[in-house]
Scaffold this motif. Structure first.
Motif, PDB file in Angstrom:
ATOM      1  N   LYS A  39      -6.911   6.806   9.638  1.00 57.20           N
ATOM      2  CA  LYS A  39      -7.118   7.451   9.109  1.00 57.20           C
ATOM      3  C   LYS A  39      -6.613   7.574   7.337  1.00 57.20           C
ATOM      4  N   ALA A  40      -5.226   7.287   7.351  1.00 57.33           N
ATOM      5  CA  ALA A  40      -4.080   7.062   6.026  1.00 57.33           C
ATOM      6  C   ALA A  40      -5.033   6.216   5.592  1.00 57.33           C
ATOM      7  N   MET A  41      -5.250   5.055   6.695  1.00 53.73           N
ATOM      8  CA  MET A  41      -5.721   3.682   5.610  1.00 53.73           C
ATOM      9  C   MET A  41      -6.933   3.307   5.152  1.00 53.73           C
ATOM     10  N   VAL A  42      -7.667   4.549   5.923  1.00 51.12           N
ATOM     11  CA  VAL A  42      -9.163   4.501   5.773  1.00 51.12           C
ATOM     12  C   VAL A  42      -9.585   4.746   4.653  1.00 51.12           C
ATOM     13  N   LYS A  43      -8.522   6.525   3.970  1.00 52.09           N
ATOM     14  CA  LYS A  43      -8.946   6.878   2.684  1.00 52.09           C
ATOM     15  C   LYS A  43      -8.126   6.111   1.722  1.00 52.09           C
ATOM     16  N   ILE A  44      -7.002   5.625   1.668  1.00 51.23           N
ATOM     17  CA  ILE A  44      -6.474   4.342   1.208  1.00 51.23           C
ATOM     18  C   ILE A  44      -7.773   2.995   0.396  1.00 51.23           C
ATOM     19  N   HIS A  45      -8.580   2.973   1.706  1.00 50.11           N
ATOM     20  CA  HIS A  45      -9.173   1.617   1.519  1.00 50.11           C
ATOM     21  C   HIS A  45     -10.391   2.290   0.515  1.00 50.11           C
ATOM     22  N   ASP A  46     -10.628   3.171   0.985  1.00 44.83           N
ATOM     23  CA  ASP A  46     -12.107   4.629   0.178  1.00 44.83           C
ATOM     24  C   ASP A  46     -11.474   4.454  -1.537  1.00 44.83           C
ATOM     25  N   SER A  47     -10.486   4.583  -1.538  1.00 39.47           N
ATOM     26  CA  SER A  47      -9.851   4.841  -3.045  1.00 39.47           C
ATOM     27  C   SER A  47      -9.712   3.380  -3.692  1.00 39.47           C
ATOM     28  N   ILE A  48      -9.675   2.587  -3.433  1.00 40.46           N
ATOM     29  CA  ILE A  48      -9.018   1.242  -3.693  1.00 40.46           C
ATOM     30  C   ILE A  48     -10.479   0.423  -3.861  1.00 40.46           C
ATOM     31  N   GLN A  49     -11.299   0.685  -3.200  1.00 41.17           N
ATOM     32  CA  GLN A  49     -12.519   0.378  -2.860  1.00 41.17           C
ATOM     33  C   GLN A  49     -13.914   0.790  -4.673  1.00 41.17           C
ATOM     34  N   GLY A  50     -13.029   1.975  -4.130  1.00 44.86           N
ATOM     35  CA  GLY A  50     -13.962   3.033  -5.703  1.00 44.86           C
ATOM     36  C   GLY A  50     -13.794   2.551  -6.796  1.00 44.86           C
ATOM     37  N   VAL A  51     -12.165   2.361  -7.319  1.00 44.18           N
ATOM     38  CA  VAL A  51     -11.438   1.499  -8.091  1.00 44.18           C
ATOM     39  C   VAL A  51     -12.181   0.673  -9.021  1.00 44.18           C
ATOM     40  N   ARG A  52     -12.382  -0.861  -7.780  1.00 43.22           N
ATOM     41  CA  ARG A  52     -13.296  -1.597  -7.398  1.00 43.22           C
ATOM     42  C   ARG A  52     -14.590  -1.902  -8.109  1.00 43.22           C
ATOM     43  N   ILE A  58       0.835  -1.492   0.619  1.00 42.35           N
ATOM     44  CA  ILE A  58      -0.307   0.012   0.291  1.00 42.35           C
ATOM     45  C   ILE A  58       0.748   0.965   0.139  1.00 42.35           C
ATOM     46  N   ALA A  59       2.141   1.389   0.597  1.00 40.02           N
ATOM     47  CA  ALA A  59       2.721   2.250   0.532  1.00 40.02           C
ATOM     48  C   ALA A  59       3.415   2.620  -0.326  1.00 40.02           C
ATOM     49  N   THR A  60       4.072   1.377  -1.389  1.00 42.20           N
ATOM     50  CA  THR A  60       4.747   1.261  -2.354  1.00 42.20           C
ATOM     51  C   THR A  60       3.454   1.930  -3.419  1.00 42.20           C
ATOM     52  N   LEU A  61       2.590   1.485  -3.434  1.00 42.72           N
ATOM     53  CA  LEU A  61       1.634   1.927  -4.335  1.00 42.72           C
ATOM     54  C   LEU A  61       1.374   3.424  -4.453  1.00 42.72           C
ATOM     55  N   PHE A  62       1.110   4.301  -2.983  1.00 42.77           N
ATOM     56  CA  PHE A  62       1.223   5.456  -2.824  1.00 42.77           C
ATOM     57  C   PHE A  62       1.987   6.376  -2.917  1.00 42.77           C
ATOM     58  N   PHE A  63       2.955   6.161  -2.477  1.00 44.50           N
ATOM     59  CA  PHE A  63       4.059   7.179  -2.993  1.00 44.50           C
ATOM     60  C   PHE A  63       4.723   7.099  -4.131  1.00 44.50           C
ATOM     61  N   ALA A  64       4.087   5.926  -5.177  1.00 40.11           N
ATOM     62  CA  ALA A  64       4.440   5.796  -6.580  1.00 40.11           C
ATOM     63  C   ALA A  64       3.162   7.155  -7.026  1.00 40.11           C
ATOM     64  N   ASN A  65       2.201   7.393  -6.122  1.00 36.28           N
ATOM     65  CA  ASN A  65       1.067   8.411  -6.745  1.00 36.28           C
ATOM     66  C   ASN A  65      -0.284   7.140  -7.486  1.00 36.28           C
ATOM     67  N   LYS A  66      -0.556   6.319  -7.117  1.00 39.84           N
ATOM     68  CA  LYS A  66      -1.348   5.459  -8.047  1.00 39.84           C
ATOM     69  C   LYS A  66      -2.798   5.566  -6.943  1.00 39.84           C
ATOM     70  N   PHE A  67      -2.725   6.449  -5.849  1.00 37.47           N
ATOM     71  CA  PHE A  67      -4.313   5.976  -5.518  1.00 37.47           C
ATOM     72  C   PHE A  67      -4.852   7.924  -6.013  1.00 37.47           C
ATOM     73  N   GLU A  68      -5.045   7.620  -7.456  1.00 35.65           N
ATOM     74  CA  GLU A  68      -6.232   8.829  -7.310  1.00 35.65           C
ATOM     75  C   GLU A  68      -7.202   9.677  -6.705  1.00 35.65           C
ATOM     76  N   GLY A  69      -6.542  10.837  -6.002  1.00 38.78           N
ATOM     77  CA  GLY A  69      -7.341  11.308  -5.067  1.00 38.78           C
ATOM     78  C   GLY A  69      -7.212  11.580  -4.298  1.00 38.78           C
ATOM     79  N   VAL A  70      -6.755  10.447  -3.128  1.00 42.92           N
ATOM     80  CA  VAL A  70      -5.973  10.734  -2.074  1.00 42.92           C
ATOM     81  C   VAL A  70      -4.761  11.710  -1.625  1.00 42.92           C
ATOM     82  N   ARG A  71      -5.441  12.312  -0.794  1.00 43.37           N
ATOM     83  CA  ARG A  71      -4.020  13.128   0.132  1.00 43.37           C
ATOM     84  C   ARG A  71      -4.255  12.939   1.500  1.00 43.37           C
ATOM     85  N   LEU A  72      -3.366  12.577   1.664  1.00 41.97           N
ATOM     86  CA  LEU A  72      -2.335  12.521   3.858  1.00 41.97           C
ATOM     87  C   LEU A  72      -2.063  13.626   4.075  1.00 41.97           C
ATOM     88  N   SER A  73      -2.844  13.787   5.575  1.00 38.60           N
ATOM     89  CA  SER A  73      -1.372  14.978   5.857  1.00 38.60           C
ATOM     90  C   SER A  73      -0.082  14.464   6.266  1.00 38.60           C
TER      91      SER A  73
END
Length: 127
Positions: A102-115, A50-65
């Protein structure tokens, strides 16, 4: 952190990539964690991917503090324990776990949206 003006853009993760990287059981565990039904230990093995994908900007619209991104990097890329993250970032474990959640919820929501988008495409084809 991700998605600011001037960021390098990457192709968002596809449903096929999600399916190849995460099993149905993985997605159920991530869903359970996002809903506060299971402990973070249950999803720790998913965090490096998940971290690798996040830092590769693969999760569209996910913004973390900045704090959420730092915690994701420490746990997912540096394989640090929560206690180690506490001492590195000089914050207590409740803050680490709250920001991680909070970060994992945002990422989960992004993955769920793709699915869900992929499922909608299949339903449209069948109609």
């Amino acid at each position: 952190v991700a998605g600011k003006k001037g960021d390098i853009t990457a192709t968002p993760i596809s449903a096929a990539e999600v399916e190849s990287m995460f099993s149905g059981f993985d997605m159920k565990r991530l869903d359970g964690y996002a809903r506060n039904m299971i402990d973070y230990h249950i999803v720790l093995d998913l965090v490096p991917s998940i971290a690798t994908l996040f830092f590769a900007n693969k999760f569209e619209g996910v913004r973390l503090s900045v704090m959420q991104a730092a915690i994701l990097a420490c746990i997912g890329l540096q394989h640090r324990s929560v206690d180690e993250v506490c001492s590195v970032l000089n914050i207590d474990s409740r803050q680490v776990l709250a920001n991680f959640s909070k970060a994992m919820v945002k990422i989960h929501d992004s993955i769920q949206g793709v699915r869900e988008k992929e499922e909608e495409k299949h339903l449209e084809i069948k109609d």
